[in-house]
Design a protein around this motif. Structure first.
Motif, PDB file in Angstrom:
ATOM      1  N   LEU A 342       0.840  -1.186   0.000  1.00  0.00           N
ATOM      2  CA  LEU A 342       0.000   0.000   0.000  1.00  0.00           C
ATOM      3  C   LEU A 342       0.881   1.243   0.000  1.00  0.00           C
ATOM      4  O   LEU A 342       1.703   1.432   0.913  1.00  0.00           O
ATOM      5  CB  LEU A 342      -0.902   0.015   1.237  1.00  0.00           C
ATOM      6  N   ALA A 343       0.730   2.069  -1.023  1.00  0.00           N
ATOM      7  CA  ALA A 343       1.485   3.316  -1.072  1.00  0.00           C
ATOM      8  C   ALA A 343       0.984   4.281  -0.004  1.00  0.00           C
ATOM      9  O   ALA A 343      -0.226   4.430   0.192  1.00  0.00           O
ATOM     10  CB  ALA A 343       1.371   3.940  -2.460  1.00  0.00           C
ATOM     11  N   ILE A 344       1.885   4.921   0.682  1.00  0.00           N
ATOM     12  CA  ILE A 344       1.543   5.842   1.764  1.00  0.00           C
ATOM     13  C   ILE A 344       1.827   7.278   1.323  1.00  0.00           C
ATOM     14  O   ILE A 344       2.867   7.561   0.726  1.00  0.00           O
ATOM     15  CB  ILE A 344       2.357   5.525   3.035  1.00  0.00           C
ATOM     16  N   LYS A 345       0.891   8.174   1.600  1.00  0.00           N
ATOM     17  CA  LYS A 345       1.096   9.578   1.270  1.00  0.00           C
ATOM     18  C   LYS A 345       2.342  10.097   1.972  1.00  0.00           C
ATOM     19  O   LYS A 345       2.552   9.858   3.157  1.00  0.00           O
ATOM     20  CB  LYS A 345      -0.117  10.406   1.704  1.00  0.00           C
ATOM     21  N   GLY A 346       3.144  10.802   1.234  1.00  0.00           N
ATOM     22  CA  GLY A 346       4.382  11.322   1.793  1.00  0.00           C
ATOM     23  C   GLY A 346       5.558  10.398   1.572  1.00  0.00           C
ATOM     24  O   GLY A 346       6.684  10.715   1.959  1.00  0.00           O
ATOM     25  N   GLY A 347       5.280   9.214   0.967  1.00  0.00           N
ATOM     26  CA  GLY A 347       6.367   8.287   0.670  1.00  0.00           C
ATOM     27  C   GLY A 347       6.320   7.033   1.504  1.00  0.00           C
ATOM     28  O   GLY A 347       5.728   6.975   2.576  1.00  0.00           O
ATOM     29  N   GLY A 348       6.938   6.001   0.990  1.00  0.00           N
ATOM     30  CA  GLY A 348       6.994   4.720   1.675  1.00  0.00           C
ATOM     31  C   GLY A 348       5.767   3.868   1.395  1.00  0.00           C
ATOM     32  O   GLY A 348       4.879   4.243   0.611  1.00  0.00           O
ATOM     33  N   SER A 349       5.714   2.737   2.022  1.00  0.00           N
ATOM     34  CA  SER A 349       4.602   1.813   1.806  1.00  0.00           C
ATOM     35  C   SER A 349       4.359   0.975   3.045  1.00  0.00           C
ATOM     36  O   SER A 349       5.215   0.850   3.926  1.00  0.00           O
ATOM     37  CB  SER A 349       4.882   0.900   0.614  1.00  0.00           C
ATOM     38  N   ALA A 350       3.160   0.408   3.109  1.00  0.00           N
ATOM     39  CA  ALA A 350       2.790  -0.549   4.149  1.00  0.00           C
ATOM     40  C   ALA A 350       2.431  -1.870   3.477  1.00  0.00           C
ATOM     41  O   ALA A 350       2.080  -1.896   2.290  1.00  0.00           O
ATOM     42  CB  ALA A 350       1.615  -0.031   4.969  1.00  0.00           C
ATOM     43  N   LEU A 351       2.531  -2.948   4.213  1.00  0.00           N
ATOM     44  CA  LEU A 351       2.223  -4.276   3.677  1.00  0.00           C
ATOM     45  C   LEU A 351       0.891  -4.745   4.238  1.00  0.00           C
ATOM     46  O   LEU A 351       0.691  -4.783   5.453  1.00  0.00           O
ATOM     47  CB  LEU A 351       3.326  -5.270   4.038  1.00  0.00           C
ATOM     48  N   LEU A 352      -0.018  -5.145   3.347  1.00  0.00           N
ATOM     49  CA  LEU A 352      -1.323  -5.691   3.736  1.00  0.00           C
ATOM     50  C   LEU A 352      -1.329  -7.187   3.475  1.00  0.00           C
ATOM     51  O   LEU A 352      -1.079  -7.624   2.350  1.00  0.00           O
ATOM     52  CB  LEU A 352      -2.431  -5.009   2.941  1.00  0.00           C
ATOM     53  N   ILE A 353      -1.600  -7.983   4.499  1.00  0.00           N
ATOM     54  CA  ILE A 353      -1.702  -9.435   4.374  1.00  0.00           C
ATOM     55  C   ILE A 353      -3.175  -9.801   4.464  1.00  0.00           C
ATOM     56  O   ILE A 353      -3.815  -9.627   5.509  1.00  0.00           O
ATOM     57  CB  ILE A 353      -0.900 -10.169   5.468  1.00  0.00           C
ATOM     58  N   ASP A 354      -3.713 -10.314   3.370  1.00  0.00           N
ATOM     59  CA  ASP A 354      -5.144 -10.612   3.277  1.00  0.00           C
ATOM     60  C   ASP A 354      -5.411 -12.084   3.579  1.00  0.00           C
ATOM     61  O   ASP A 354      -5.174 -12.957   2.759  1.00  0.00           O
ATOM     62  CB  ASP A 354      -5.643 -10.256   1.872  1.00  0.00           C
ATOM     63  N   ALA A 377       7.704  -1.876  11.050  1.00  0.00           N
ATOM     64  CA  ALA A 377       7.806  -0.784  12.009  1.00  0.00           C
ATOM     65  C   ALA A 377       6.751  -0.968  13.089  1.00  0.00           C
ATOM     66  O   ALA A 377       7.003  -0.767  14.281  1.00  0.00           O
ATOM     67  CB  ALA A 377       7.624   0.557  11.297  1.00  0.00           C
ATOM     68  N   ARG A 378       5.540  -1.356  12.651  1.00  0.00           N
ATOM     69  CA  ARG A 378       4.451  -1.703  13.563  1.00  0.00           C
ATOM     70  C   ARG A 378       3.715  -2.904  12.990  1.00  0.00           C
ATOM     71  O   ARG A 378       3.521  -3.004  11.770  1.00  0.00           O
ATOM     72  CB  ARG A 378       3.458  -0.548  13.730  1.00  0.00           C
ATOM     73  N   ARG A 379       3.308  -3.787  13.865  1.00  0.00           N
ATOM     74  CA  ARG A 379       2.481  -4.915  13.446  1.00  0.00           C
ATOM     75  C   ARG A 379       1.053  -4.664  13.919  1.00  0.00           C
ATOM     76  O   ARG A 379       0.799  -4.533  15.113  1.00  0.00           O
ATOM     77  CB  ARG A 379       3.009  -6.230  14.010  1.00  0.00           C
ATOM     78  N   ILE A 380       0.149  -4.614  12.948  1.00  0.00           N
ATOM     79  CA  ILE A 380      -1.261  -4.344  13.231  1.00  0.00           C
ATOM     80  C   ILE A 380      -2.075  -5.561  12.816  1.00  0.00           C
ATOM     81  O   ILE A 380      -1.937  -6.043  11.677  1.00  0.00           O
ATOM     82  CB  ILE A 380      -1.743  -3.101  12.458  1.00  0.00           C
ATOM     83  N   ALA A 381      -2.889  -6.082  13.701  1.00  0.00           N
ATOM     84  CA  ALA A 381      -3.714  -7.257  13.394  1.00  0.00           C
ATOM     85  C   ALA A 381      -5.187  -6.907  13.544  1.00  0.00           C
ATOM     86  O   ALA A 381      -5.606  -6.396  14.593  1.00  0.00           O
ATOM     87  CB  ALA A 381      -3.365  -8.422  14.310  1.00  0.00           C
ATOM     88  N   VAL A 382      -5.947  -7.145  12.476  1.00  0.00           N
ATOM     89  CA  VAL A 382      -7.408  -7.024  12.513  1.00  0.00           C
ATOM     90  C   VAL A 382      -7.938  -8.450  12.461  1.00  0.00           C
ATOM     91  O   VAL A 382      -7.893  -9.102  11.422  1.00  0.00           O
ATOM     92  CB  VAL A 382      -7.943  -6.200  11.332  1.00  0.00           C
ATOM     93  N   LEU A 465      -2.239  -7.284   9.181  1.00  0.00           N
ATOM     94  CA  LEU A 465      -2.843  -8.592   8.957  1.00  0.00           C
ATOM     95  C   LEU A 465      -4.349  -8.489   9.159  1.00  0.00           C
ATOM     96  O   LEU A 465      -4.801  -7.987  10.195  1.00  0.00           O
ATOM     97  CB  LEU A 465      -2.270  -9.636   9.919  1.00  0.00           C
ATOM     98  N   VAL A 466      -5.116  -8.955   8.181  1.00  0.00           N
ATOM     99  CA  VAL A 466      -6.572  -9.003   8.297  1.00  0.00           C
ATOM    100  C   VAL A 466      -6.992 -10.463   8.165  1.00  0.00           C
ATOM    101  O   VAL A 466      -6.798 -11.081   7.118  1.00  0.00           O
ATOM    102  CB  VAL A 466      -7.256  -8.151   7.212  1.00  0.00           C
ATOM    103  N   LYS A 467      -7.557 -11.024   9.229  1.00  0.00           N
ATOM    104  CA  LYS A 467      -7.926 -12.447   9.202  1.00  0.00           C
ATOM    105  C   LYS A 467      -9.167 -12.696  10.043  1.00  0.00           C
ATOM    106  O   LYS A 467      -9.288 -12.173  11.163  1.00  0.00           O
ATOM    107  CB  LYS A 467      -6.778 -13.321   9.723  1.00  0.00           C
ATOM    108  N   GLY A 468     -10.074 -13.508   9.501  1.00  0.00           N
ATOM    109  CA  GLY A 468     -11.271 -13.891  10.232  1.00  0.00           C
ATOM    110  C   GLY A 468     -12.115 -14.820   9.388  1.00  0.00           C
ATOM    111  O   GLY A 468     -11.844 -15.026   8.207  1.00  0.00           O
ATOM    112  N   SER A 469     -13.129 -15.397   9.971  1.00  0.00           N
ATOM    113  CA  SER A 469     -14.058 -16.214   9.207  1.00  0.00           C
ATOM    114  C   SER A 469     -14.773 -15.337   8.183  1.00  0.00           C
ATOM    115  O   SER A 469     -15.044 -14.159   8.425  1.00  0.00           O
ATOM    116  CB  SER A 469     -15.077 -16.887  10.125  1.00  0.00           C
ATOM    117  N   ASN A 470     -15.081 -15.910   7.037  1.00  0.00           N
ATOM    118  CA  ASN A 470     -15.614 -15.137   5.918  1.00  0.00           C
ATOM    119  C   ASN A 470     -16.893 -14.384   6.285  1.00  0.00           C
ATOM    120  O   ASN A 470     -17.122 -13.258   5.839  1.00  0.00           O
ATOM    121  CB  ASN A 470     -15.876 -16.070   4.729  1.00  0.00           C
ATOM    122  N   SER A 471     -17.730 -14.988   7.121  1.00  0.00           N
ATOM    123  CA  SER A 471     -19.007 -14.366   7.466  1.00  0.00           C
ATOM    124  C   SER A 471     -18.839 -13.084   8.275  1.00  0.00           C
ATOM    125  O   SER A 471     -19.775 -12.287   8.376  1.00  0.00           O
ATOM    126  CB  SER A 471     -19.871 -15.363   8.249  1.00  0.00           C
TER     127      SER A 471
END
Length: 486
Positions: A342-354, A377-382, A465-471
């Motif tokens: 994911l391109a980030i405004k101002g430069g750099g990028s983040a990684l999205l794991i689907d 830099a930070r690990r974010i889990a949804v 990281l975004v992970k969960g049951s499909n429903s």
């Protein structure tokens, strides 16, 4: 003068006599015990009018709340060459008594006409990825003459649909089979009739309906009942249910091939090290030979998956070199490990794991471990709720605290009612339970999770990281993040 003509000669094969069209009116009527109205050929089979493309055969299936006959005009508008119906319509069609039964009959005819080696895949975790990897290997070595079930078409409708799409010239067919109740795979494997039956692993998915992991193992082992004479069962050697699966396979008359790191494994892991750029370099012992290959997909679970793929490809008579190349090139699937920068405004990028398509206790732990091994830099889990756990839900959700801690998650967003058990577990030590500077929030639905994530802000160097049951609907969070990048 004669030499150039000899060079241009092409060897003929028995399959050259087979038609190029997937089905024609005569063969469809014969297969489904129906009446053909009009002369036509079709190139595909579809049950959703929204997905129809030019040349498809559309089945007007009837469900509890919807009748596919309503969408026959739309199917023709989108280019359907013909439709399968239980009442006369304007336009080319096959008239049958029951469209659902007709689809099963067409699947049976497709299975019978194709002189193909068929592989059936099931398991609590990893079956779609393993199915895709086996297909990629066999499709490469057969030069495009492999076929597989797409997406997760693995139920009582998806399996016959996938079979009906198998061309007469197919050399390898790979079909996924799923279940959430005992007896379902018995019906599916009777249609697929595999030469190779694969079980990826046994984990507490659908335990609400089955009651125990032993019952889950028995339900998955139903796949062996459809094995063709002389068929091979591919099973996980490291599973605590190995003996149970092995005995079921032997009782069905199968040759058993196991994979894993256990000393008794037939396809045994010797070594695995991190590969440059991610993934793993794997060395495996196949008994008569050793193979070394790269697995592009990250995570220890994909090392085990790769051994399963190697065992299945060898059992099917495929090329192990092609399997190695397929594993080296295979990227994560949508909803099952796809990685997006994911391109980030101002430069750099983040990684999205689907990983938004599915979740159970085993896959949650594996994916969180993968997150922990990813530089960030930070690990974010949804994380969304894990469904179909029944009375086991409180304990399994609360137990996620340990792998979250081990993964050094900086920010956690939990979604769904069942996640309250994890929130309570984390709350026992206050907001800092995950470590210094961490935070967590509990949301009722996906839209609230997206708002929480937006409030947090995504910065360069983050891994999400975004992970969960499909429903739970976390696919919408993934789509929104991808749309809002930059």
């Amino acid at each position: 003068m004669n030499a150039p003509f000899r060079i241009l000669d092409w060897p003929t094969e028995p399959e050259d006599a087979l038609g190029l069209a997937l089905w024609n009116a005569v063969s469809l009527a014969r297969a489904m015990d129906g009446v053909a109205v009009g002369e036509f050929q079709v190139a595909g089979v579809e049950i959703d009018s929204r997905d129809v493309i030019e040349g498809d055969l559309f089945f007007a299936l009837k469900g509890e709340a919807m009748d596919g006959h309503r969408f026959v005009p739309m199917a023709f508008q989108k280019g359907a060459a013909a439709v399968v119906v239980d009442r006369p319509v304007d336009g080319p069609h096959i008239l049958v008594k029951d469209t659902s039964r007709a689809l099963e009959l067409l699947a049976k005819a497709a299975r019978e006409r194709a002189d193909a080696t068929v592989i059936g895949v099931t398991g609590s975790v990893g079956k779609t990825g393993v199915k895709e990897a086996i297909f990629a290997a066999l499709d490469r070595s057969s030069r495009g003459k492999a076929h597989r079930s797409v997406k997760s078409y693995n139920n009582h409708v998806g399996v016959p649909l996938s079979l009906s799409r198998m061309a007469a010239r197919t050399r390898f067919g790979v079909f996924e089979m799923g279940m959430n109740h005992a007896g379902e795979i018995t019906a599916l494997t009777a249609q697929v009739r595999p030469h190779v039956a694969v079980i990826t692993t046994i984990a507490p998915a659908h335990i609400e309906n089955l009651g125990s992991e032993e019952a889950i193992a028995d339900a998955k082992a139903e796949i062996f009942s459809g094995l063709q004479p002389g068929g091979t069962a591919v099973i996980p050697a490291d599973s605590p249910h190995f003996a149970r699966l092995r005995d079921a396979a032997l009782a069905a008359g199968a040759k058993v091939v196991s994979f894993g790191s256990a000393p008794h494994a037939d396809v045994r892991l010797l070594d695995a090290v991190a590969a440059p750029g991610g993934g793993s370099l794997v060395t495996a012992d196949l008994g008569e030979r050793r193979v070394c290959y790269t697995v592009a997909a990250p995570g220890e679970h994909w090392i085990a998956n790769s051994l399963c793929v190697m065992a299945a490809v060898r059992a099917a008579g495929g090329d192990l070199g092609a399997a190695g190349l397929a594993l080296a090139e295979m990227e994560g699937l949508k909803g099952r490990g796809a990685r997006t920068e994911l391109a980030i405004k101002g430069g750099g990028s983040a990684l999205l794991i689907d990983e938004s398509y599915n979740a159970n206790p085993a896959s949650m732990r594996a994916t969180l471990a993968q997150l922990g091994a990813t530089r960030a830099a930070r690990r974010i889990a949804v994380l969304g709720a894990m469904k179909e756990l029944g009375d086991f839900a409180p304990a399994f959700h609360a137990a996620l605290a340990e792998p979250i801690l081990a993964a050094k998650v900086d920010h956690l967003i939990m979604v769904g009612d069942e996640m309250r058990f994890l929130a309570e577990e984390l709350g026992k030590s206050g907001p800092g339970a995950l470590g210094k500077g961490t935070s967590f929030a509990h949301c009722g639905k996906a839209s609230e999770a997206l708002q929480a994530l937006q409030a947090l802000g995504v910065a360069s160097g983050d891994v999400i990281l975004v992970k969960g049951s499909n429903s739970v609907g976390l696919g919408a969070v993934v789509a929104a993040l991808a749309k809002q990048e930059g």
